[in-house]
Design a protein around this motif. Structure first.
Motif, PDB file in Angstrom:
ATOM      1  N   THR A 287       0.829  -1.197   0.000  1.00  0.00           N
ATOM      2  CA  THR A 287       0.000   0.000   0.000  1.00  0.00           C
ATOM      3  C   THR A 287       0.865   1.249   0.000  1.00  0.00           C
ATOM      4  O   THR A 287       0.573   2.220  -0.716  1.00  0.00           O
ATOM      5  CB  THR A 287      -0.948   0.002   1.213  1.00  0.00           C
ATOM      6  N   LEU A 288       1.940   1.235   0.763  1.00  0.00           N
ATOM      7  CA  LEU A 288       2.866   2.366   0.792  1.00  0.00           C
ATOM      8  C   LEU A 288       3.448   2.613  -0.592  1.00  0.00           C
ATOM      9  O   LEU A 288       3.539   3.751  -1.055  1.00  0.00           O
ATOM     10  CB  LEU A 288       3.980   2.115   1.803  1.00  0.00           C
ATOM     11  N   ARG A 289       3.807   1.548  -1.273  1.00  0.00           N
ATOM     12  CA  ARG A 289       4.349   1.674  -2.631  1.00  0.00           C
ATOM     13  C   ARG A 289       3.314   2.279  -3.567  1.00  0.00           C
ATOM     14  O   ARG A 289       3.605   3.172  -4.357  1.00  0.00           O
ATOM     15  CB  ARG A 289       4.807   0.318  -3.148  1.00  0.00           C
ATOM     16  N   LYS A 290       2.080   1.788  -3.496  1.00  0.00           N
ATOM     17  CA  LYS A 290       1.009   2.323  -4.345  1.00  0.00           C
ATOM     18  C   LYS A 290       0.787   3.802  -4.078  1.00  0.00           C
ATOM     19  O   LYS A 290       0.573   4.590  -5.005  1.00  0.00           O
ATOM     20  CB  LYS A 290      -0.285   1.545  -4.122  1.00  0.00           C
TER      21      LYS A 290
ATOM     22  N   LEU B 152       1.207   9.302  -5.866  1.00  0.00           N
ATOM     23  CA  LEU B 152       1.546  10.688  -5.546  1.00  0.00           C
ATOM     24  C   LEU B 152       2.783  11.189  -6.296  1.00  0.00           C
ATOM     25  O   LEU B 152       3.089  12.374  -6.281  1.00  0.00           O
ATOM     26  CB  LEU B 152       1.767  10.836  -4.037  1.00  0.00           C
ATOM     27  N   GLY B 153       3.510  10.251  -6.919  1.00  0.00           N
ATOM     28  CA  GLY B 153       4.704  10.631  -7.663  1.00  0.00           C
ATOM     29  C   GLY B 153       5.849  11.081  -6.776  1.00  0.00           C
ATOM     30  O   GLY B 153       6.643  11.934  -7.167  1.00  0.00           O
ATOM     31  N   ILE B 154       5.932  10.493  -5.579  1.00  0.00           N
ATOM     32  CA  ILE B 154       7.010  10.831  -4.661  1.00  0.00           C
ATOM     33  C   ILE B 154       7.650   9.561  -4.126  1.00  0.00           C
ATOM     34  O   ILE B 154       7.083   8.476  -4.226  1.00  0.00           O
ATOM     35  CB  ILE B 154       6.528  11.716  -3.487  1.00  0.00           C
ATOM     36  N   SER B 155       8.814   9.714  -3.529  1.00  0.00           N
ATOM     37  CA  SER B 155       9.529   8.578  -2.966  1.00  0.00           C
ATOM     38  C   SER B 155       8.859   8.117  -1.674  1.00  0.00           C
ATOM     39  O   SER B 155       8.324   8.938  -0.913  1.00  0.00           O
ATOM     40  CB  SER B 155      10.972   8.994  -2.678  1.00  0.00           C
TER      41      SER B 155
ATOM     42  N   VAL C  89      10.040   9.924   1.357  1.00  0.00           N
ATOM     43  CA  VAL C  89       9.368  11.177   1.709  1.00  0.00           C
ATOM     44  C   VAL C  89       8.141  10.879   2.563  1.00  0.00           C
ATOM     45  O   VAL C  89       7.892  11.540   3.573  1.00  0.00           O
ATOM     46  CB  VAL C  89       8.980  11.966   0.443  1.00  0.00           C
ATOM     47  N   LEU C  90       7.383   9.863   2.171  1.00  0.00           N
ATOM     48  CA  LEU C  90       6.195   9.495   2.951  1.00  0.00           C
ATOM     49  C   LEU C  90       6.558   9.050   4.361  1.00  0.00           C
ATOM     50  O   LEU C  90       5.824   9.302   5.311  1.00  0.00           O
ATOM     51  CB  LEU C  90       5.420   8.374   2.252  1.00  0.00           C
ATOM     52  N   LEU C  91       7.694   8.380   4.487  1.00  0.00           N
ATOM     53  CA  LEU C  91       8.130   7.884   5.798  1.00  0.00           C
ATOM     54  C   LEU C  91       8.993   8.890   6.558  1.00  0.00           C
ATOM     55  O   LEU C  91       9.437   8.612   7.669  1.00  0.00           O
ATOM     56  CB  LEU C  91       8.916   6.575   5.621  1.00  0.00           C
TER      57      LEU C  91
END
Length: 78
Positions: A7-10, A15-18, A21-23
């Motif tokens: 899900t994190l990958r999706k 979002l077009g980001i790494s 960045v999300l983590l």
């Protein structure tokens, strides 16, 4: 709540980001962990193959294998 890895990958792709960045990971957070040896690195080739195989097994299958391994191990030394 923390999403699963798929899900994190999706989310990152959508979002077009790494995912970093999300983590909220910085390069300083990631680099030391890349230099650390993997737990499997010190295992024999046979054990690494077994670990790779077991990753695809269900929890029930792993539990049955543990029972067999305990029988093969024998009683503890006193």
């Amino acid at each position: 709540m923390m999403p699963s890895v798929p899900t994190l990958r999706k989310l990152a792709v959508a979002l077009g980001i790494s995912a970093d960045v999300l983590l909220e990971l910085s390069r300083a957070d990631v680099v030391p962990s890349l230099a650390a040896p993997t737990p499997e690195g010190s295992l024999s080739q046979e054990l690494r193959q077994l670990v790779r195989m077991l990753r695809g097994w269900s929890p029930g299958e792993v539990k049955r294998l543990m029972r067999v391994a305990k029988v093969l191990e024998g009683p503890p030394d006193e």
